[in-house]
Design a protein around this motif. Structure first.
Motif, PDB file in Angstrom:
ATOM      1  N   ASN A  55       0.824  -1.203   0.000  1.00 25.80           N
ATOM      2  CA  ASN A  55       0.000   0.000   0.000  1.00 25.80           C
ATOM      3  C   ASN A  55       0.863   1.260   0.000  1.00 25.80           C
ATOM      4  O   ASN A  55       0.629   2.183  -0.791  1.00 25.80           O
ATOM      5  N   VAL A  56       1.854   1.311   0.890  1.00 25.64           N
ATOM      6  CA  VAL A  56       2.746   2.472   0.969  1.00 25.64           C
ATOM      7  C   VAL A  56       3.483   2.661  -0.355  1.00 25.64           C
ATOM      8  O   VAL A  56       3.560   3.771  -0.889  1.00 25.64           O
ATOM      9  N   GLN A  57       3.989   1.572  -0.905  1.00 25.01           N
ATOM     10  CA  GLN A  57       4.709   1.649  -2.173  1.00 25.01           C
ATOM     11  C   GLN A  57       3.800   2.195  -3.285  1.00 25.01           C
ATOM     12  O   GLN A  57       4.184   3.097  -4.027  1.00 25.01           O
ATOM     13  N   ASN A  58       2.585   1.672  -3.375  1.00 25.46           N
ATOM     14  CA  ASN A  58       1.653   2.113  -4.419  1.00 25.46           C
ATOM     15  C   ASN A  58       1.273   3.579  -4.259  1.00 25.46           C
ATOM     16  O   ASN A  58       1.230   4.324  -5.243  1.00 25.46           O
ATOM     17  N   GLN A  59       0.977   4.001  -3.029  1.00 23.52           N
ATOM     18  CA  GLN A  59       0.589   5.398  -2.794  1.00 23.52           C
ATOM     19  C   GLN A  59       1.736   6.360  -3.107  1.00 23.52           C
ATOM     20  O   GLN A  59       1.523   7.417  -3.702  1.00 23.52           O
ATOM     21  N   MET A  60       2.942   5.979  -2.709  1.00 22.50           N
ATOM     22  CA  MET A  60       4.091   6.858  -2.957  1.00 22.50           C
ATOM     23  C   MET A  60       4.429   6.927  -4.451  1.00 22.50           C
ATOM     24  O   MET A  60       4.846   7.972  -4.946  1.00 22.50           O
ATOM     25  N   GLU A  64       4.534  10.105  -7.228  1.00 20.83           N
ATOM     26  CA  GLU A  64       5.792  10.241  -7.965  1.00 20.83           C
ATOM     27  C   GLU A  64       6.988  10.495  -7.057  1.00 20.83           C
ATOM     28  O   GLU A  64       7.844  11.329  -7.349  1.00 20.83           O
ATOM     29  N   GLN A  65       7.012   9.762  -5.949  1.00 20.38           N
ATOM     30  CA  GLN A  65       8.140   9.855  -5.031  1.00 20.38           C
ATOM     31  C   GLN A  65       9.330   9.083  -5.604  1.00 20.38           C
ATOM     32  O   GLN A  65       9.161   8.102  -6.324  1.00 20.38           O
ATOM     33  N   HIS A  66      10.525   9.514  -5.247  1.00 17.86           N
ATOM     34  CA  HIS A  66      11.751   8.857  -5.693  1.00 17.86           C
ATOM     35  C   HIS A  66      11.833   7.457  -5.085  1.00 17.86           C
ATOM     36  O   HIS A  66      11.401   7.224  -3.964  1.00 17.86           O
ATOM     37  N   GLU A  67      12.387   6.523  -5.827  1.00 18.21           N
ATOM     38  CA  GLU A  67      12.485   5.130  -5.379  1.00 18.21           C
ATOM     39  C   GLU A  67      13.221   5.004  -4.039  1.00 18.21           C
ATOM     40  O   GLU A  67      12.863   4.180  -3.202  1.00 18.21           O
ATOM     41  N   TYR A  68      14.221   5.838  -3.828  1.00 16.22           N
ATOM     42  CA  TYR A  68      14.955   5.811  -2.554  1.00 16.22           C
ATOM     43  C   TYR A  68      14.026   6.143  -1.393  1.00 16.22           C
ATOM     44  O   TYR A  68      14.052   5.494  -0.352  1.00 16.22           O
ATOM     45  N   ALA A  69      13.192   7.178  -1.565  1.00 14.92           N
ATOM     46  CA  ALA A  69      12.254   7.581  -0.513  1.00 14.92           C
ATOM     47  C   ALA A  69      11.231   6.479  -0.252  1.00 14.92           C
ATOM     48  O   ALA A  69      10.860   6.221   0.903  1.00 14.92           O
TER      49      ALA A  69
END
Length: 86
Positions: A55-60, A64-69
């Protein structure tokens, strides 16, 4: 580094009252966000840690959050109060 309050379920910053969840008495929660917690209960009580990571990964990604974040956010989840109890 400033110690900021984060949701103890998803890791979202609790930097304003409008993102905080609510207790049964209507008080704002200082522990959980409105997306995870409402009226003193989790919105998705059967959710497990792996579900939350997805869920966190999908929402971020939608934001368009950076992969590192994204990876950093996922890595803190197991240490949050909701998941330490499991």
């Amino acid at each position: 580094m400033e110690n900021k309050a984060i949701c103890q379920s998803c890791g979202m910053p609790l930097d304003s009252d409008d993102v905080k969840g609510t207790e049964k008495d209507g008080q704002k929660s200082n522990e959980y966000c409105k997306y995870c917690y409402e009226n003193g209960a989790f919105k998705h009580p059967k959710m497990n840690l792996e579900d939350m990571k997805s869920n966190v990964q999908n929402q971020m990604k939608k934001l368009e959050q950076h992969e590192y974040a994204i990876q950093k956010a996922i890595n803190i989840l197991p240490g949050l109060n909701r998941w330490k109890k499991n």
